[in-house]
Design a protein around this motif. Sequence first.
Motif, PDB file in Angstrom:
ATOM      1  N   SER A 232      -2.687  -5.213   3.360  1.00 25.34           N
ATOM      2  CA  SER A 232      -1.698  -6.265   3.617  1.00 25.34           C
ATOM      3  C   SER A 232      -0.718  -5.891   4.714  1.00 25.34           C
ATOM      4  O   SER A 232       0.451  -6.248   4.663  1.00 25.34           O
ATOM      5  N   GLY A 233      -1.160  -5.128   5.687  1.00 21.46           N
ATOM      6  CA  GLY A 233      -0.295  -4.750   6.803  1.00 21.46           C
ATOM      7  C   GLY A 233       0.727  -3.684   6.474  1.00 21.46           C
ATOM      8  O   GLY A 233       1.536  -3.329   7.312  1.00 21.46           O
ATOM      9  N   CYS A 234       0.731  -3.168   5.239  1.00 22.78           N
ATOM     10  CA  CYS A 234       1.680  -2.132   4.838  1.00 22.78           C
ATOM     11  C   CYS A 234       1.088  -0.750   5.104  1.00 22.78           C
ATOM     12  O   CYS A 234      -0.086  -0.516   4.841  1.00 22.78           O
ATOM     13  N   ILE A 235       1.905   0.133   5.613  1.00 26.06           N
ATOM     14  CA  ILE A 235       1.446   1.498   5.871  1.00 26.06           C
ATOM     15  C   ILE A 235       1.598   2.308   4.589  1.00 26.06           C
ATOM     16  O   ILE A 235       2.703   2.427   4.054  1.00 26.06           O
ATOM     17  N   PRO A 236       0.493   2.850   4.068  1.00 23.49           N
ATOM     18  CA  PRO A 236       0.583   3.657   2.852  1.00 23.49           C
ATOM     19  C   PRO A 236       1.419   4.925   3.067  1.00 23.49           C
ATOM     20  O   PRO A 236       1.647   5.355   4.199  1.00 23.49           O
ATOM     21  N   HIS A 237       1.840   5.523   1.980  1.00 20.23           N
ATOM     22  CA  HIS A 237       2.611   6.765   2.012  1.00 20.23           C
ATOM     23  C   HIS A 237       1.743   7.891   2.566  1.00 20.23           C
ATOM     24  O   HIS A 237       0.524   7.900   2.384  1.00 20.23           O
ATOM     25  N   LYS A 238       2.370   8.862   3.233  1.00 22.62           N
ATOM     26  CA  LYS A 238       1.634   9.985   3.829  1.00 22.62           C
ATOM     27  C   LYS A 238       0.800  10.736   2.803  1.00 22.62           C
ATOM     28  O   LYS A 238      -0.287  11.211   3.102  1.00 22.62           O
ATOM     29  N   ALA A 239       1.292  10.840   1.578  1.00 22.22           N
ATOM     30  CA  ALA A 239       0.546  11.540   0.535  1.00 22.22           C
ATOM     31  C   ALA A 239      -0.775  10.836   0.236  1.00 22.22           C
ATOM     32  O   ALA A 239      -1.781  11.489  -0.075  1.00 22.22           O
ATOM     33  N   SER A 240      -0.799   9.506   0.360  1.00 20.08           N
ATOM     34  CA  SER A 240      -2.045   8.751   0.149  1.00 20.08           C
ATOM     35  C   SER A 240      -3.077   9.124   1.200  1.00 20.08           C
ATOM     36  O   SER A 240      -4.266   9.265   0.904  1.00 20.08           O
TER      37      SER A 240
END
Length: 174
Positions: free
Chosen positions: A78-86
């Motif tokens: 949905s255009g959201c950048i996941p967290h770096k840990a993901s």
Amino acid sequence: MRTRGGRPTRCQSGPSVTQWATPELVDEVLAECRKRDRRPGALPAGFMVYFTLGLALFHQNSYDDVAEHLVGGVPELSGCIPHKASFTRARERLGPEVVERLFHRLAGPLALTGLTGSFCWGMCIAAVDGFLLDVPDNQANRQTFGGPKDEGPCASRTAVLKVFLMPLNLFHPE
């Protein structure tokens, strides 16, 4: 940007890496390596292949910068950048084998047999390329790869230099 199975099919600007690493080829390599999307909500394996290639191509950019160019084409994100840990967990699940196999499927001579200019004075024209890989600065890596030689600003970095000599034509023209 359209997607196919969580993978971009076209870059937002400029030539696309999918011109060479097609979604079909990425699917084949993932199947050979038995990497499947098993966890709902986890970053798709195909997306992670392109993300890893993006990190290599745009090494000067951060995870977020590379991800920003890719997530817009993946409806699941949905255009959201996941967290770096993901991203870290997804790269660990993907492992190095997928990118290595993709490389071996794509690697080959660049010049065609008999192509004018692929040989000069009877010698094959070659290219030299290289890059630095940052590795964790720990005792095992320092013993294997060595450590920094000075006390400057990079003294806490341990890096591995990889240099390659690649013939541009592996075949001698008739």
